[in-house]
Motif scaffolding. Structure first.
Motif, PDB file in Angstrom:
ATOM      1  N   PHE A  29       7.886  -3.943  -3.513  1.00  0.00           N
ATOM      2  CA  PHE A  29       9.224  -3.358  -3.576  1.00  0.00           C
ATOM      3  C   PHE A  29      10.187  -4.211  -4.379  1.00  0.00           C
ATOM      4  CE2 PHE A  29       7.723  -1.138   0.294  1.00  0.00           C
ATOM      5  CZ  PHE A  29       7.840   0.133  -0.223  1.00  0.00           C
ATOM      6  N   LEU A  30       9.802  -5.457  -4.667  1.00  0.00           N
ATOM      7  CA  LEU A  30      10.655  -6.276  -5.527  1.00  0.00           C
ATOM      8  C   LEU A  30      10.628  -5.732  -6.952  1.00  0.00           C
ATOM      9  CD1 LEU A  30       9.802  -9.904  -4.405  1.00  0.00           C
ATOM     10  CD2 LEU A  30      11.730  -8.512  -3.757  1.00  0.00           C
ATOM     11  N   TYR A  31       9.595  -4.962  -7.274  1.00  0.00           N
ATOM     12  CA  TYR A  31       9.477  -4.436  -8.635  1.00  0.00           C
ATOM     13  C   TYR A  31       9.914  -2.982  -8.712  1.00  0.00           C
ATOM     14  CZ  TYR A  31       6.781  -8.551  -9.829  1.00  0.00           C
ATOM     15  OH  TYR A  31       6.391  -9.833 -10.055  1.00  0.00           O
ATOM     16  N   SER A  32       9.560  -2.220  -7.720  1.00  0.00           N
ATOM     17  CA  SER A  32       9.805  -0.791  -7.820  1.00  0.00           C
ATOM     18  C   SER A  32      10.136  -0.250  -6.446  1.00  0.00           C
ATOM     19  CB  SER A  32       8.558  -0.100  -8.369  1.00  0.00           C
ATOM     20  OG  SER A  32       8.613   1.271  -8.094  1.00  0.00           O
ATOM     21  N   GLN A  33      11.184   0.580  -6.397  1.00  0.00           N
ATOM     22  CA  GLN A  33      11.545   1.169  -5.113  1.00  0.00           C
ATOM     23  C   GLN A  33      11.495   2.679  -5.191  1.00  0.00           C
ATOM     24  OE1 GLN A  33      15.291  -0.516  -4.026  1.00  0.00           O
ATOM     25  NE2 GLN A  33      14.513  -2.581  -4.057  1.00  0.00           N
ATOM     26  N   THR A  34      10.661   3.187  -6.091  1.00  0.00           N
ATOM     27  CA  THR A  34      10.604   4.637  -6.234  1.00  0.00           C
ATOM     28  C   THR A  34       9.782   5.243  -5.110  1.00  0.00           C
ATOM     29  OG1 THR A  34       8.644   4.442  -7.584  1.00  0.00           O
ATOM     30  CG2 THR A  34      10.743   4.468  -8.735  1.00  0.00           C
ATOM     31  N   LEU A  35       9.891   6.560  -5.003  1.00  0.00           N
ATOM     32  CA  LEU A  35       9.173   7.262  -3.942  1.00  0.00           C
ATOM     33  C   LEU A  35       7.655   7.084  -4.053  1.00  0.00           C
ATOM     34  CD1 LEU A  35       9.567   9.017  -1.498  1.00  0.00           C
ATOM     35  CD2 LEU A  35       9.527  11.026  -2.964  1.00  0.00           C
ATOM     36  N   PRO A  36       7.052   7.201  -5.259  1.00  0.00           N
ATOM     37  CA  PRO A  36       5.599   6.977  -5.331  1.00  0.00           C
ATOM     38  C   PRO A  36       5.197   5.601  -4.809  1.00  0.00           C
ATOM     39  CG  PRO A  36       6.372   7.973  -7.348  1.00  0.00           C
ATOM     40  CD  PRO A  36       7.592   7.676  -6.541  1.00  0.00           C
ATOM     41  N   THR A  37       5.970   4.570  -5.152  1.00  0.00           N
ATOM     42  CA  THR A  37       5.660   3.237  -4.631  1.00  0.00           C
ATOM     43  C   THR A  37       5.737   3.240  -3.114  1.00  0.00           C
ATOM     44  OG1 THR A  37       6.678   2.328  -6.591  1.00  0.00           O
ATOM     45  CG2 THR A  37       6.251   0.802  -4.789  1.00  0.00           C
ATOM     46  N   ALA A  38       6.801   3.859  -2.591  1.00  0.00           N
ATOM     47  CA  ALA A  38       6.959   3.875  -1.136  1.00  0.00           C
ATOM     48  C   ALA A  38       5.778   4.579  -0.479  1.00  0.00           C
ATOM     49  CB  ALA A  38       8.267   4.568  -0.767  1.00  0.00           C
ATOM     50  N   LEU A  39       5.323   5.683  -1.071  1.00  0.00           N
ATOM     51  CA  LEU A  39       4.201   6.416  -0.477  1.00  0.00           C
ATOM     52  C   LEU A  39       2.924   5.585  -0.530  1.00  0.00           C
ATOM     53  CD1 LEU A  39       4.866  10.048  -1.758  1.00  0.00           C
ATOM     54  CD2 LEU A  39       5.132   9.146   0.543  1.00  0.00           C
ATOM     55  N   LEU A  40       2.697   4.946  -1.677  1.00  0.00           N
ATOM     56  CA  LEU A  40       1.499   4.103  -1.811  1.00  0.00           C
ATOM     57  C   LEU A  40       1.531   2.985  -0.775  1.00  0.00           C
ATOM     58  CD1 LEU A  40      -1.046   3.651  -3.536  1.00  0.00           C
ATOM     59  CD2 LEU A  40       0.256   1.982  -4.817  1.00  0.00           C
ATOM     60  N   MET A  41       2.698   2.401  -0.586  1.00  0.00           N
ATOM     61  CA  MET A  41       2.800   1.285   0.358  1.00  0.00           C
ATOM     62  C   MET A  41       2.656   1.782   1.796  1.00  0.00           C
ATOM     63  SD  MET A  41       2.781  -1.362  -1.304  1.00  0.00           S
ATOM     64  CE  MET A  41       2.005  -0.730  -2.754  1.00  0.00           C
ATOM     65  N   LEU A  42       3.079   3.026   2.030  1.00  0.00           N
ATOM     66  CA  LEU A  42       2.875   3.607   3.357  1.00  0.00           C
ATOM     67  C   LEU A  42       1.373   3.707   3.641  1.00  0.00           C
ATOM     68  CD1 LEU A  42       4.374   4.905   5.748  1.00  0.00           C
ATOM     69  CD2 LEU A  42       3.950   7.101   4.687  1.00  0.00           C
ATOM     70  N   VAL A  43       0.644   4.200   2.632  1.00  0.00           N
ATOM     71  CA  VAL A  43      -0.816   4.264   2.761  1.00  0.00           C
ATOM     72  C   VAL A  43      -1.356   2.863   3.042  1.00  0.00           C
ATOM     73  CG1 VAL A  43      -2.946   4.681   1.490  1.00  0.00           C
ATOM     74  CG2 VAL A  43      -1.066   6.303   1.321  1.00  0.00           C
ATOM     75  N   ALA A  44      -0.835   1.883   2.301  1.00  0.00           N
ATOM     76  CA  ALA A  44      -1.304   0.508   2.469  1.00  0.00           C
ATOM     77  C   ALA A  44      -1.041   0.020   3.888  1.00  0.00           C
ATOM     78  CB  ALA A  44      -0.618  -0.401   1.454  1.00  0.00           C
ATOM     79  N   VAL A  45       0.136   0.304   4.414  1.00  0.00           N
ATOM     80  CA  VAL A  45       0.463  -0.171   5.762  1.00  0.00           C
ATOM     81  C   VAL A  45      -0.471   0.466   6.787  1.00  0.00           C
ATOM     82  CG1 VAL A  45       2.221  -0.117   7.551  1.00  0.00           C
ATOM     83  CG2 VAL A  45       2.839  -0.755   5.254  1.00  0.00           C
TER      84      VAL A  45
END
Lengths: 310, 718
Positions: free
Chosen positions: B183-199
């Protein structure tokens, strides 16, 4: 304790059976506790470890009217329950009671019979009555079934369904005797003559009175908490296919009452529950592990270790 | 494979031959500075070589030592790390991506019993070498880039050191931390969704650590359930957690690297470069209907000074901070702008701004400035009058500034202007003459104009190339107006925008950057004149896509030639906009506003922190009480307390009561181990059993028995 005369008698029974079945004192005691709690008993083991002998010895020592039914794959329900036969002289049907009409039934090798015959025994065990040709007949009191069975993986056996296993208050295993007991057995007299010579240590009235006494053994709230915790744990546990039923809970309490009474106590302690739980729960618990089933006995012991005494 | 047939007995020779194939494959793109994708392909080949074809198998016992958690969990851990590391793979320098990839491949080979884990000495050496490499690469070990690089390499090395369940847990936690770094690089929705998957994946991995035979579906479902249960807490924290004004890691070097947008000067080519960018500059929601495209002039920086090539703002003359005066003639239009960060101070406003947003101030030339560079997305409300009079009484100093010309440059243009001036034309007529010249002579509007020389750029454009983008026209026109004696200046900003029918707002992209002129006419103030409109009326009326020749480069999103694509584009932009509006732009001000609406007057984050902390403490207490209600009996039995005291005393002597041990059994065991304690402990156990398991005795009331029990426990000396 107000029924003092019968308590020593029960210990005499245990001792006397112990002279025939050597080195299996705790199993004998469990079997007696099961009968005192008005439960039926299932003895499971390989052939030749003394299952039938144990049942025989108990029947003789308690002075009970005893029938033995050898189960085979061609045994029919009427062979157990009895038949009505036309009496030429009286011009009526006369009922000829089957071997089930006895105070103690030894159902030998029960899992060799077909499910149909097994279920004929089922009604008798649960209801203490049989229905033959539309007529319902009471069975004598007291009424016990001691069934023996070979481990189900042996050839020519029909597994008892879970519902029928549940009718047995306890299931015990005898196992091989230890070296010392086996030596005494090999050196000693022939078992059959020993059983024939066994005197009855108590009468039916004494047994019924003890059974009544078992029902009134005191159970404290704290102990019910413990039993409930045990039941709840089996229902929550991830490695069990199903939890213990309320009937199993009642069986636990009654078994523990009988165990406490044999110990000469008028109240149940957690140790009583722990002593009988492997026998009461062992045949009711099934693991659901993928690789190889865990024996019910082991599951029961794990259960005891995992649940704290409140 | 020749090597395989030639020497099956010499595995090392085969390995070496394989390396000869792989290393050039990997090294070639590295040397050619090709994209990372090729590189990843090369290293993938290398792993394949390492663990699919390798023949060496490691003994089972040794193998178990390197698999402290189940094989399934190992794979899950690798998969979750892959998800969180993947976005970084394109940000790290190539050699680091390659190194991380190789180390992960080594781990896979270990898991598949093809390779041994590296010896400790090699690990230590690799740690130092990687740290040194990162230091050489960035010149520091601190900051966003080196930090992420260090973290990625250390995680990959830790994978090779995975010897206990604790190591595995550490890796899982590092994976959680890597989620944050994304999130230090990108706070877009696709990043958020990918990180949700990661979590979800990391959580499932951690659940798997505690199971003997974890099943993917089961652990993932449980992890998803856990996360779903934490949503209320997440919402509460999102709304109430104190927002810090500005970024938490305000490192100046992170600012605005490679951000496209208007700059603080204008030279030929500076705006036509922007036409290649489909990046969103800002989005606008109008309160009423959207004005005509031809009226959508978004005002940015204004330039006064010209050095013959570059237009710049120029220093305002001393004492001239005069506030601008705008007299609205038409009804002002209200709108809200959501401006993407561009790391400069100006805020774009619809021409001509008639009222200021509270967080901005206006320069004397009607450009809006924020108090600090726009580092995060900002939202502000504006009002604009389409018909206006601006600074009808301009100061002398400003009018002088608007007439300055670089000396000795562009003689032909000067001559042209002088001709118009000497003809005695009114300024309005001069404007019309010049616009007519643009309209009638063969001028072309293009994003791809020929390069101009360094000296007489205006002459060259007006009389020779005649091909230019808006900045050429604005520059030339302003130059000519000044030369003709009419005060003029250059205004840059954006023109137009595309209405997103899905979200009903206007999107303005960088490609819509524009420049125009403003001239000061006596009695009318500053008047906008757009020479580009004379050359290419379509540019102003229909937007840039319609006005640019089809073979000129223009981003696909801007051109919008494919209806399917543009509809999907609108939908995606609407989603991105909603994400920006509802999630990302929830800042300090909006938080305070919300809290004020809720009746909470929290002026700064300290008050809010204390409140949040108190709230969290209260919630935790409540949850604990609720959870313990079933565990701790409401009324604590004094006999149980006494019994537990005894157990505590005995436990200190090394005789711990098992949880499943009943009182009688425990007393018996104590008697076996400590015959000296047998009698008192038996008596206590008896008393306890009498109180707890026996029927109440009318002769001996429970209270007396309990007192007796407590006394005995107290008196017991161990």
């Amino acid at each position: 304790m107000n029924d003092a005369p019968f308590l020593p008698a029960i210990h005499r029974v245990i001792d006397q059976v112990g002279t025939v079945i050597l080195g299996k004192r705790s199993q004998v005691r469990l079997a007696i506790a099961c009968l005192l709690a008005r439960g039926h008993l299932l003895i499971e083991d390989v052939p030749g470890v003394g299952k039938t002998t144990l049942a025989h010895a108990i029947a003789k020592s308690l002075g009970l009217d005893f029938h033995r039914i050898q189960f085979t794959s061609d045994l029919l329900p009427n062979d157990i329950l009895g038949v009505s036969v036309f009496d030429m002289n009286a011009q009526t049907f006369a009922f000829h009671p089957g071997p089930i009409f006895a105070q103690l039934i030894l159902a030998d090798e029960i899992n060799r019979a077909t499910p149909k015959t097994q279920s004929a025994l089922l009604e008798a065990m649960e209801e203490h009555q049989v229905t033959i040709e539309g007529a319902t007949r009471r069975l004598p009191e007291p009424f016990f079934v001691i069934a023996t069975q070979n481990p189900s993986h042996q050839i020519g056996t029909f597994d008892l369904p879970e519902s029928q296993l549940d009718r047995f208050l306890m299931r015990i295993r005898l196992g091989y005797p230890d070296a010392e007991a086996e030596r005494a057995l090999l050196a000693g007299a022939e078992r059959r003559t020993m059983i024939d010579d066994l005197p009855a240590c108590m009468d039916v009235a004494g047994l019924v009175s003890l059974q009544t006494r078992v029902r009134s053994v005191f159970v404290a709230d704290a102990l019910i908490d413990y039993v409930q915790a045990l039941l709840a744990h089996t229902r929550r546990a991830a490695d069990l296919a199903n939890g213990l039923s309320p009937r199993a809970g009642l069986a636990l309490l009654n078994g523990a009452r009988a165990w406490a009474l044999i110990d000469g106590r008028n109240h149940v302690e957690p140790e009583d529950v722990q002593a009988i739980l492997p026998s009461v729960a062992g045949h009711r618990l099934h693991g659901q592990a993928l690789g190889g089933a865990v024996p019910g006995q082991e599951l029961a012991e794990r259960l005891l270790a995992e649940v704290a005494v409140p | 494979m020749i090597a395989a047939t030639a020497s099956p007995q010499v595995p090392w020779l085969r390995e070496a031959l394989w390396c000869a194939v792989i290393v050039p494959l990997v090294a070639a793109p590295l040397l050619a500075d090709a994209p990372h994708a090729l590189l990843v392909l090369g290293s993938a080949l290398a792993f394949w070589r390492a663990f699919v074809i390798g023949r060496r198998s490691i003994g089972a016992r040794q193998h178990d030592a390197v698999l402290p958690v189940s094989l399934h969990s190992n794979w899950m851990l690798l998969a979750s790390l892959a998800v969180v590391l993947a976005p970084h793979a394109w940000r790290l320098p190539p050699w680091l991506t390659l190194l991380v990839g190789l180390l992960v491949g080594w781990r896979i080979a270990v898991m598949r019993r093809r390779l041994q884990p590296p010896p400790r000495a090699l690990l230590v050496a690799m740690v130092s070498a990687a740290s040194a490499g990162i230091f050489l690469q960035y010149g520091t070990l601190f900051g966003r880039e080196p930090g992420v690089a260090l973290l990625s390499v250390m995680i990959a090395l830790k994978l090779l050191e995975l010897k206990s369940r604790r190591d595995a847990t550490v890796l899982a936690f590092l994976a959680y931390f890597l989620v944050i770094t994304n999130f230090l690089y990108s706070q877009t929705l696709p990043t958020a969704l990918l990180m949700l998957v990661a979590v979800v994946m990391v959580t499932a991995t951690m659940i798997g650590f505690h199971q003997r035979q974890p099943a993917f579906r089961q652990t993932t479902a449980l992890a998803a359930q856990l996360l779903a249960q934490s949503i209320p807490l997440m919402v509460v924290l999102f709304v109430f957690f104190p927002r810090l004004p500005g970024p938490l890691w305000g490192l100046p070097r992170d600012g605005g690297q490679g951000v496209t947008g208007l700059s603080d000067s204008m030279s030929p080519g500076s705006l036509s470069q922007l036409s290649a960018s489909a990046d969103v500059a800002f989005r606008v929601e109008f309160v009423g209907p959207v004005p005509r495209t031809a009226d959508l002039y978004w005002r940015g920086p204004v330039f006064w000074e010209f050095d013959g090539r570059i237009w710049s703002p120029g220093g305002a003359p001393p004492g001239q901070a005069a506030a601008p005066v705008v007299r609205a003639i038409s009804e002002p239009i209200a709108y809200t702008v959501t401006l993407e960060p561009h790391f400069e101070r100006w805020l774009l406003a619809l021409d001509m701004p008639s009222a200021l947003p509270p967080e901005a101030r206006a320069t004397s030339d009607f450009a809006l400035l924020a108090n600090a560079p726009v580092r995060t997305r900002v939202r502000y409300e504006g009002r604009a009058a389409l018909d206006y009079r601006a600074n009808e009484n301009e100061t002398e100093a400003n009018l002088r500034r608007a007439l300055q010309l670089p000396a000795g440059l562009n003689p032909r243009s000067l001559a042209l202007a002088a001709g118009l001036r000497d003809a005695g034309l009114e300024p309005q007529q001069v404007i019309e003459r010049l616009l007519a010249r643009f309209r009638n002579e063969p001028f072309f509007y293009t994003t791809n104009p020929p390069l101009l020389g360094s000296e007489h750029t205006v002459d060259q454009f007006l009389f020779e190339s005649r091909r230019g983008f808006c900045e050429h026209y604005a520059s030339a026109f302003t130059f000519l107006m000044r030369a003709a004696g009419v005060p003029a200046r250059v205004v840059t900003g954006y023109q137009g925008g595309v209405v997103n029918p899905v979200g009903n707002y206007l999107v303005v992209r960088q490609a819509e950057a524009h420049a125009w002129s403003e001239v000061w006419l006596s009695g009318r103030g500053w008047v906008r004149v757009d020479p580009t409109a004379a050359v290419s009326p379509l540019r102003v009326e229909s937007g840039i896509a319609a006005s640019i020749a089809i073979d000129d480069p223009l981003p696909m999103l801007v051109r919008g030639s494919l209806p399917m694509l543009s509809r999907a584009g609108f939908a995606m932009d609407a989603i991105a906009n909603a994400w920006n509006q509802w999630v990302l732009s929830y800042n300090t001000q909006r938080q305070q506003q919300l809290l004020r609406n809720l009746g909470i007057d929290a002026d700064d984050w300290k008050v809010l922190s204390v409140m949040l902390l108190a709230g969290a403490a209260a919630a935790t207490l409540l949850a604990t009480l609720l959870a313990l209600r079933g565990v701790i009996p409401g009324r604590r039995d004094p006999s149980v307390a006494a019994w537990e005291r005894l157990c505590g005393k005995l436990a200190r002597a090394g005789l711990v009561r098992l949880p499943s041990e009943g009182p009688t059994a425990y007393a018996r065991r104590v008697a076996d181990v400590r015959p000296d304690l047998a009698e008192p402990v038996r008596q206590i156990a008896d008393a306890y059993v009498r109180l707890r398991y026996q029927p109440p005795d009318p002769q001996r009331p429970a209270a007396a028995l309990a007192g007796d029990l407590r006394r005995r426990v107290r008196q017991l000396k161990i």
